[in-house]
Design a protein around this motif. Structure first.
Motif, mmCIF file in Angstrom:
data_model
loop_
_atom_site.group_PDB
_atom_site.id
_atom_site.type_symbol
_atom_site.label_atom_id
_atom_site.label_comp_id
_atom_site.label_asym_id
_atom_site.label_seq_id
_atom_site.Cartn_x
_atom_site.Cartn_y
_atom_site.Cartn_z
ATOM 1 N N THR A 2 -36.403 -26.053 42.604
ATOM 2 C CA THR A 2 -36.124 -24.630 42.510
ATOM 3 C C THR A 2 -34.642 -24.352 42.713
ATOM 4 O O THR A 2 -34.054 -23.526 42.011
ATOM 5 C CB THR A 2 -36.944 -23.864 43.575
ATOM 6 N N ALA A 3 -34.031 -25.029 43.664
ATOM 7 C CA ALA A 3 -32.607 -24.806 43.940
ATOM 8 C C ALA A 3 -31.760 -25.199 42.734
ATOM 9 O O ALA A 3 -30.803 -24.505 42.368
ATOM 10 C CB ALA A 3 -32.176 -25.604 45.168
ATOM 11 N N VAL A 4 -32.107 -26.298 42.072
ATOM 12 C CA VAL A 4 -31.343 -26.739 40.907
ATOM 13 C C VAL A 4 -31.532 -25.762 39.752
ATOM 14 O O VAL A 4 -30.582 -25.438 39.027
ATOM 15 C CB VAL A 4 -31.755 -28.179 40.508
ATOM 16 N N LEU A 5 -32.759 -25.270 39.544
ATOM 17 C CA LEU A 5 -32.996 -24.296 38.484
ATOM 18 C C LEU A 5 -32.232 -23.002 38.731
ATOM 19 O O LEU A 5 -31.696 -22.396 37.805
ATOM 20 C CB LEU A 5 -34.490 -24.008 38.342
ATOM 21 N N LEU A 6 -32.146 -22.594 40.029
ATOM 22 C CA LEU A 6 -31.371 -21.406 40.383
ATOM 23 C C LEU A 6 -29.888 -21.653 40.083
ATOM 24 O O LEU A 6 -29.203 -20.802 39.517
ATOM 25 C CB LEU A 6 -31.579 -21.060 41.865
ATOM 26 N N GLY A 7 -29.403 -22.819 40.419
ATOM 27 C CA GLY A 7 -28.013 -23.180 40.124
ATOM 28 C C GLY A 7 -27.756 -23.214 38.619
ATOM 29 O O GLY A 7 -26.688 -22.805 38.142
ATOM 30 N N THR A 8 -28.721 -23.705 37.879
ATOM 31 C CA THR A 8 -28.595 -23.742 36.421
ATOM 32 C C THR A 8 -28.453 -22.331 35.865
ATOM 33 O O THR A 8 -27.618 -22.068 34.989
ATOM 34 C CB THR A 8 -29.824 -24.429 35.788
ATOM 35 N N GLY A 9 -29.260 -21.414 36.376
ATOM 36 C CA GLY A 9 -29.167 -20.019 35.947
ATOM 37 C C GLY A 9 -27.810 -19.426 36.243
ATOM 38 O O GLY A 9 -27.251 -18.684 35.437
ATOM 39 N N ILE A 10 -27.242 -19.762 37.405
ATOM 40 C CA ILE A 10 -25.919 -19.248 37.778
ATOM 41 C C ILE A 10 -24.852 -19.803 36.827
ATOM 42 O O ILE A 10 -23.969 -19.088 36.376
ATOM 43 C CB ILE A 10 -25.601 -19.591 39.244
ATOM 44 N N VAL A 11 -24.931 -21.111 36.525
ATOM 45 C CA VAL A 11 -23.955 -21.717 35.615
ATOM 46 C C VAL A 11 -24.043 -21.087 34.219
ATOM 47 O O VAL A 11 -23.029 -20.770 33.586
ATOM 48 C CB VAL A 11 -24.164 -23.254 35.542
ATOM 49 N N VAL A 12 -25.261 -20.906 33.705
ATOM 50 C CA VAL A 12 -25.441 -20.301 32.387
ATOM 51 C C VAL A 12 -24.898 -18.869 32.381
ATOM 52 O O VAL A 12 -24.194 -18.452 31.456
ATOM 53 C CB VAL A 12 -26.923 -20.344 31.955
ATOM 54 N N GLY A 13 -25.183 -18.115 33.432
ATOM 55 C CA GLY A 13 -24.676 -16.740 33.536
ATOM 56 C C GLY A 13 -23.159 -16.705 33.580
ATOM 57 O O GLY A 13 -22.518 -15.871 32.929
ATOM 58 N N ALA A 14 -22.557 -17.620 34.340
ATOM 59 C CA ALA A 14 -21.092 -17.672 34.434
ATOM 60 C C ALA A 14 -20.481 -18.044 33.086
ATOM 61 O O ALA A 14 -19.434 -17.510 32.688
ATOM 62 C CB ALA A 14 -20.670 -18.669 35.507
ATOM 63 N N ALA A 15 -21.116 -18.963 32.385
ATOM 64 C CA ALA A 15 -20.596 -19.371 31.073
ATOM 65 C C ALA A 15 -20.650 -18.207 30.085
ATOM 66 O O ALA A 15 -19.694 -17.984 29.327
ATOM 67 C CB ALA A 15 -21.395 -20.551 30.549
ATOM 68 N N ILE A 16 -21.723 -17.443 30.102
ATOM 69 C CA ILE A 16 -21.838 -16.289 29.204
ATOM 70 C C ILE A 16 -20.796 -15.239 29.562
ATOM 71 O O ILE A 16 -20.142 -14.666 28.690
ATOM 72 C CB ILE A 16 -23.271 -15.709 29.249
ATOM 73 N N ALA A 17 -20.609 -15.006 30.881
ATOM 74 C CA ALA A 17 -19.593 -14.034 31.308
ATOM 75 C C ALA A 17 -18.193 -14.492 30.884
ATOM 76 O O ALA A 17 -17.381 -13.676 30.441
ATOM 77 C CB ALA A 17 -19.662 -13.868 32.825
ATOM 78 N N ALA A 18 -17.912 -15.778 30.988
ATOM 79 C CA ALA A 18 -16.606 -16.298 30.583
ATOM 80 C C ALA A 18 -16.383 -16.102 29.090
ATOM 81 O O ALA A 18 -15.290 -15.722 28.652
ATOM 82 C CB ALA A 18 -16.490 -17.774 30.950
#
Length: 196
Positions: A174-190
């Motif tokens: 679960t922690a890794v999936l949450l981290g994955t979501g954060i990375v994907v969100g940051a990439a889209i924002a960038a």
């Protein structure tokens, strides 16, 4: 378009009233007008007329009060052709023949009129609006490819998203999936910020 009028059931059941002969130019219609109970009418041509004229369907169910129109398509001809149209009701108990002379004329269904402006460039342009000049596909593709910092940010963001998804799927916590979501969100924002 010429018509051949046919009256049905005018005086008695299955009665057929039609002209003895007609002359038409090109395609025509047989208009069946029923004055009584609904009835079936069968139409066909003799050999001479069937060489140039075609009925879409020979059997017709004609209800009362509303005329029923049967279109007859005639091929282009250079000389007149005469033949017979056979009409039958009451399963053949009542039959009528009409001598039809087809003279050269327009063939086929009525033509569809096309606006000549459709064949000219920029036909859809209204008088007050300007359309951009034509730009070749290659030039448009080159303009669409980002240059400089946009290209670098896009490449890094795409790589981060792919890496995050692969790691998130392979570990499954679960922690890794949450981290994955954060990375994907940051990439889209960038990507969104770099495009401004």
């Amino acid at each position: 378009m010429a018509t051949v009028p046919v009256d049905l059931n005018r005086g008695r059941t299955h009665q057929l009233d039609a002209p003895g002969s007609v002359t038409v130019s090109g395609s025509f219609a047989v208009v069946l007008e029923n004055h009584g109970a609904p009835t079936h009418v069968h139409l066909n041509f003799d050999d001479d007329l069937s060489q140039v004229a075609t009925l879409g369907e020979g059997n017709h169910y004609v209800e009362g009060a509303t005329p029923h129109e049967v279109f007859v398509d005639v091929e282009p001809i250079s000389e007149p052709v005469t033949g017979r149209l056979k009409l039958a009701t009451g399963y053949g108990t009542e039959t009528k023949y009409v001598s039809v002379t087809v003279e050269p004329g327009p063939a086929g269904k009525p033509p569809v009129e096309v606006d000549e402006a459709l064949g000219k460039p920029n036909a859809g342009k209204s008088s007050g609006s300007e359309q951009p000049d034509y730009v070749p596909l290659r030039e448009r593709a080159e303009e669409a490819i980002p240059e400089g910092p946009q290209l670098a940010v896009g490449a890094v963001a795409a790589g981060a998203v792919v890496l995050a998804v692969v790691v998130g799927i392979s570990i499954g916590s679960t922690a890794v999936l949450l981290g994955t979501g954060i990375v994907v969100g940051a990439a889209i924002a960038a990507l969104l910020l770099s495009s401004e």
